[in-house]
Design an enzyme around this catalytic site. Structure first.
Site, mmCIF file in Angstrom:
data_model
loop_
_atom_site.group_PDB
_atom_site.id
_atom_site.type_symbol
_atom_site.label_atom_id
_atom_site.label_comp_id
_atom_site.label_asym_id
_atom_site.label_seq_id
_atom_site.Cartn_x
_atom_site.Cartn_y
_atom_site.Cartn_z
ATOM 1 N N HIS A 151 32.240 63.264 42.822
ATOM 2 C CA HIS A 151 32.321 63.734 41.436
ATOM 3 C C HIS A 151 32.206 62.575 40.459
ATOM 4 O O HIS A 151 32.617 62.681 39.310
ATOM 5 C CB HIS A 151 33.626 64.517 41.240
ATOM 6 N N GLU A 170 33.361 37.713 50.590
ATOM 7 C CA GLU A 170 33.867 36.331 50.640
ATOM 8 C C GLU A 170 33.342 35.640 51.898
ATOM 9 O O GLU A 170 33.162 34.426 51.936
ATOM 10 C CB GLU A 170 35.404 36.310 50.603
ATOM 11 N N LYS A 207 48.976 31.885 52.390
ATOM 12 C CA LYS A 207 48.609 30.938 53.439
ATOM 13 C C LYS A 207 48.882 29.506 52.974
ATOM 14 O O LYS A 207 49.512 28.719 53.662
ATOM 15 C CB LYS A 207 47.131 31.133 53.780
ATOM 16 N N LYS A 222 38.662 28.565 39.691
ATOM 17 C CA LYS A 222 40.076 28.167 39.722
ATOM 18 C C LYS A 222 40.269 26.874 38.936
ATOM 19 O O LYS A 222 41.200 26.743 38.142
ATOM 20 C CB LYS A 222 40.531 27.915 41.169
ATOM 21 N N GLU A 275 48.477 32.579 41.221
ATOM 22 C CA GLU A 275 48.931 33.949 40.946
ATOM 23 C C GLU A 275 50.216 34.251 41.727
ATOM 24 O O GLU A 275 51.199 34.765 41.185
ATOM 25 C CB GLU A 275 47.861 34.971 41.365
ATOM 26 N N GLY A 318 42.378 33.702 55.508
ATOM 27 C CA GLY A 318 43.168 34.645 54.711
ATOM 28 C C GLY A 318 42.729 36.088 54.887
ATOM 29 O O GLY A 318 43.543 36.990 55.112
ATOM 30 N N ARG A 319 41.421 36.329 54.835
ATOM 31 C CA ARG A 319 40.932 37.713 54.902
ATOM 32 C C ARG A 319 40.960 38.286 56.312
ATOM 33 O O ARG A 319 40.581 39.435 56.535
ATOM 34 C CB ARG A 319 39.539 37.806 54.277
HETATM 35 O O1 F6P Z 1 40.796 32.307 46.326
HETATM 36 C C1 F6P Z 1 40.430 32.920 47.499
HETATM 37 C C2 F6P Z 1 41.529 32.814 48.523
HETATM 38 O O2 F6P Z 1 41.592 31.521 49.010
HETATM 39 C C3 F6P Z 1 41.314 33.812 49.637
HETATM 40 O O3 F6P Z 1 40.438 33.385 50.593
HETATM 41 C C4 F6P Z 1 42.703 34.039 50.102
HETATM 42 O O4 F6P Z 1 42.814 35.194 50.869
HETATM 43 C C5 F6P Z 1 43.438 34.104 48.796
HETATM 44 O O5 F6P Z 1 42.800 33.149 47.985
HETATM 45 C C6 F6P Z 1 44.912 33.857 48.847
HETATM 46 O O6 F6P Z 1 45.210 32.616 49.382
HETATM 47 P P1 F6P Z 1 46.661 32.261 49.864
HETATM 48 O O7 F6P Z 1 47.034 33.169 50.969
HETATM 49 O O8 F6P Z 1 46.605 30.839 50.273
HETATM 50 O O9 F6P Z 1 47.599 32.447 48.692
#
Ligand code: F6P
Length: 533
Positions: A373, A342, A198, A502, A204, A256-257
């Site tokens: 199990h 979240e 987003k 972060k 990452e 995002g979620r």
């Molecule tokens: O760190 C949490 C977050 O902001 C989530 O809410 C989001 O889904 C995820 O990181 C990834 O964010 P992006 O889509 O901006 O890379």
């Protein structure tokens, strides 16, 4: 503690010792405590909720302003007020006639335009009109994390029987092991990489995107041609070198979620095709209609939320297990962890005051029968009560293996029955007597075989895990989280709690590379010293 919560707590105390099973002495309990949405049914009769509890919980929803907030959300108001944003993921799945306004602008034309571009691109990839340097695309790698990974990865797995496109893989973790293992088996010349973020700043994702580009550059002359991007940040996707024809944008009013319904679902569309993706959206839309129109007493998301509030904030059960008896929903618990934790893992109410109750529960789970199990021992005999949410399809996708599906269903039903009924000491004694135990030994052994029972669960049943049904299930949980958030009085749509870690990670990077560690606490200093290479 406000009156609304106190009355519920007093009521919970007064019924705490009542066996759930006794509630079935009243005829028609299963029907009265089940709710249908389309062909899906939620049975919440195996809980300690009676008519009085239900009435009190429904009043709680009413006085908390659920209906007003629901109208505000669907109406494009900026209900995410710590970020100054509307919350309009529902617009991504709205019907062809819909108009959805925020800030006086109808967002639907742009949504439709982007969806049409996604469908064209998807068809080009699937038919081989869009090719990689080595020909038709065989594999797609979606690089994203959190909502840019969990939703599409979960849906892709859930809809495996509908895959008829390229193979789709997901890379999320910054741990280089993840991307190495995924790329190992792939041919860069026939791989398409989607960078899904987003913000297009998530460390990452951007790190993995660079790694993927370097991997591709070893075999492919112009890797950028085999990259697509999904983001709200067109300037950043351009700076990364991805041509705007392969950039699919969305607005900041999609959290995002909550984003799998739009461009973040591109990898899903590539796997199952635009038509099946439309069915998925239609399922979500059907649940939206249900949520918007059914009275609270027959409203599945509202009732599921009230069951959640009852178990967590009222009865004090701190966690909730999600137990899909559906192997293809094995990523659903992880997806719901982000969606629920979240969204509702917060201590501060909208107005900045402390929450008067606990925040949302710890959500966890695994598919049945595997969990049986592993951790069901604790669910049945541990000292803490874990409310369980079972789900199972009437039919599987493997007609030749109908006997296995029958076993799956019988296990699912057996677990909720066992949790509710338990096994008394007398029953346990009888079992041990039959085995020949006597005296003190009989007594000791019998005690280990007692199940306290009276453990609540819900069961969601649906005809078959199709794109439509999956859409219904996801939208059901989204709205459940929304209703719980409104009742708790918090903002379900921000996530400030992820920021501090972060920031500290960024500061620790140069320290691990040899920088000055002296400002850190003793534990962190010692760990840095051990981990420095
Ligand atoms: O760190 C949490 C977050 O902001 C989530 O809410 C989001 O889904 C995820 O990181 C990834 O964010 P992006 O889509 O901006 O890379």
């Amino acid at each position: 503690m406000s009156e609304k919560w106190q009355a519920l707590r007093d009521h919970a105390t007064s019924v705490a010792r009542r066996p759930i099973v006794s509630l079935f002495e009243a005829p028609g309990r299963a029907q009265a405590f089940s709710v249908d949405a389309g062909a899906a049914r939620l049975d919440y009769s195996k809980t300690n909720i009676d008519e009085q509890t239900k009435a009190m919980l429904l009043t709680l929803a009413e006085v908390s302003g659920v209906a007003e907030k629901r109208a505000a959300m669907f109406g494009g108001e900026k209900i995410n007020d710590t970020e100054g944003r509307a919350v309009l993921h529902t617009a991504l799945r709205a019907g062809i006639e819909a108009k959805v306004f925020t800030d006086g602008v109808d967002v639907m034309p742009e949504i439709r335009k982007t969806k049409a571009r996604m469908a064209i691109f998807t068809r080009e990839v699937r038919t081989g009109k869009f090719v990689g340097q080595g020909g038709k695309i065989t594999d797609v790698v979606n690089i994203g994390i959190g909502g840019s990974d969990l939703g599409p990865a979960m849906v892709t797995l859930a809809l495996a029987p509908f895959h008829d496109g390229p193979r789709v893989h997901y890379v999320s973790n910054v741990d280089g092991a993840h991307i190495s293992d995924v790329l190992k088996g792939l041919n860069p010349e026939t791989t398409l990489v989607i960078v899904a973020s987003k913000t297009f700043t998530t460390i990452e994702t951007m790190t993995n995107a660079e790694t993927a580009r370097a991997w591709m550059a070893k075999k492919v002359t112009t890797p950028a041609k085999q990259f697509a991007a999904v983001s709200t940040a067109a300037d950043k996707t351009a700076a990364f070198g991805i041509d705007s024809t392969r950039v699919f944008g969305f607005e900041d009013w999609v959290g995002g979620r909550y984003s799998v319904w739009g461009p973040i679902g591109l990898a899903v569309m590539l796997a199952i095709g635009p038509e099946a993706f439309e069915d998925f959206l239609a399922g979500g839309r059907a649940m939206d209609d249900h949520f918007l129109t059914e009275p609270f007493a027959q409203n599945m998301p509202v009732l599921l939320a009230l069951v959640g509030i009852w178990h967590n904030q009222v009865c004090g059960h701190a966690s909730r297990a999600v137990l899909p008896y559906d192997q293809r929903l094995s990523r659903l618990p992880a997806y719901l962890q982000q969606l629920e934790m979240e969204s509702n893992g917060k201590s501060v109410a909208m107005d900045g005051s402390d929450l008067p109750t606990h925040s949302g529960p710890v959500v966890w789970g695994e598919p049945g029968t595997n969990g049986q199990h592993a951790f069901y021992q604790l669910i049945h005999q541990g000292t803490r009560v874990v409310p369980c949410e079972f789900m199972v399809a009437k039919q599987g996708h493997e007609p030749d293996l109908a006997h296995q599906h029958l076993l799956l269903v019988s296990n699912c039903l057996a677990q909720s029955e066992a949790l509710m009924r338990g096994r008394s000491l007398n029953e346990a004694r009888a079992i041990m007597q039959k085995k020949g135990a006597v005296g003190d030994e009989l007594e000791r052994q019998a005690r280990h075989r007692v199940f306290p029972g009276n453990r609540p669960s819900t069961t969601l049943v649906y005809p078959k895990l199709t794109p439509f049904v999956l859409g219904q299930i996801i939208a059901l949980y989204e709205h459940r989280v929304f209703v719980e958030g409104v009742i708790l009085g918090l903002n379900s749509f921000d996530q400030w709690g992820v920021e501090l870690g972060k920031e500290l990670a960024l500061a620790l990077q140069p320290i691990l590379e040899g920088g000055d560690v002296s400002g850190k606490d003793g534990s962190t200093q010692a760990l840095v010293e051990y981990l420095r290479v």
